[in-house]
Scaffold this active site. Sequence first.
Site, PDB file in Angstrom:
ATOM      1  N   HIS A 121       0.795  -1.220   0.000  1.00 35.30           N
ATOM      2  CA  HIS A 121       0.000   0.000   0.000  1.00 35.30           C
ATOM      3  C   HIS A 121       0.830   1.274   0.000  1.00 35.30           C
ATOM      4  O   HIS A 121       0.287   2.366  -0.181  1.00 35.30           O
ATOM      5  CB  HIS A 121      -0.954   0.007   1.193  1.00 35.30           C
ATOM      6  CG  HIS A 121      -2.002  -1.057   1.126  1.00 35.30           C
ATOM      7  ND1 HIS A 121      -2.830  -1.367   2.180  1.00 35.30           N
ATOM      8  CD2 HIS A 121      -2.362  -1.891   0.108  1.00 35.30           C
ATOM      9  CE1 HIS A 121      -3.650  -2.342   1.827  1.00 35.30           C
ATOM     10  NE2 HIS A 121      -3.388  -2.684   0.577  1.00 35.30           N
ATOM     11  N   ALA A 158     -24.438  12.517 -13.431  1.00 32.60           N
ATOM     12  CA  ALA A 158     -24.163  12.602 -12.003  1.00 32.60           C
ATOM     13  C   ALA A 158     -24.113  11.217 -11.369  1.00 32.60           C
ATOM     14  O   ALA A 158     -24.893  10.325 -11.707  1.00 32.60           O
ATOM     15  CB  ALA A 158     -25.234  13.443 -11.323  1.00 32.60           C
ATOM     16  N   LYS A 164     -14.137   2.749 -17.617  1.00 33.53           N
ATOM     17  CA  LYS A 164     -13.695   2.457 -18.981  1.00 33.53           C
ATOM     18  C   LYS A 164     -13.705   3.745 -19.787  1.00 33.53           C
ATOM     19  O   LYS A 164     -14.431   4.682 -19.478  1.00 33.53           O
ATOM     20  CB  LYS A 164     -14.615   1.417 -19.633  1.00 33.53           C
ATOM     21  CG  LYS A 164     -14.534   0.043 -18.995  1.00 33.53           C
ATOM     22  CD  LYS A 164     -15.393  -0.974 -19.757  1.00 33.53           C
ATOM     23  CE  LYS A 164     -15.265  -2.365 -19.140  1.00 33.53           C
ATOM     24  NZ  LYS A 164     -16.098  -3.363 -19.888  1.00 33.53           N
TER      25      LYS A 164
END
Length: 210
Positions: A121, A158, A164
């Site tokens: 992380h 919204a 993608k």
Amino acid sequence: MSKYQKVNWKKKLDFWLFGWIVNWAYPEYYRPKYGYKSYRNIFIYNLIPQKIFGINRHVPWPVHFTSRVGNPEKIKTGIMSDPGDNIGIYIQANMGIEIGHNVGIGAGSALISSNHNHNDHSVHDEVRPIRIGNNVFIGANSVILPGIQIGNNVVIGAGSVVAKDIPSNSIAVGNPCKVIKEKQPYIERFDQIEFNRKIPEKYKDYFSSY
């Protein structure tokens, strides 16, 4: 006659009192002289928090005090694109973000250019920059994920999660965000509008390109 040429005395007074301060504080800020945002509001909610209290001080364009812009040096923007100038926007540009001309980002939205590595992380995964074309509007509370490419003349509905690429001339909505229909050409004529300051020649091609 342009809609921005019909202005009342309140808007003119707003520019006389606060517009020159905004222009001085943000040398690369280019917007229609009237009709975008109140210069008083920019002064109160952007300029004072940035220039006096140091909230987003490292960002050279107006950012609302409730928004956060990380790594602005890795963000390339065109004219009339000030990412973070709306309420509650989060922008993380670790891997770069390229934003075209006339791009609006709705309140509460996020642009996230990189993810933490799943196995470590402390490391961000390497991906291509987020790229957003000209004349794009991203609706409120939307999320643009790492490496996404959005074409020209696009509306993102919204609450969308853009996972993608979205092609030009599209209206796309949902989670995951999908194209639902073709978008009509953008029609606003900026070459017929008075701006807050003289427009550099480098932007003139954009004004006459559609």
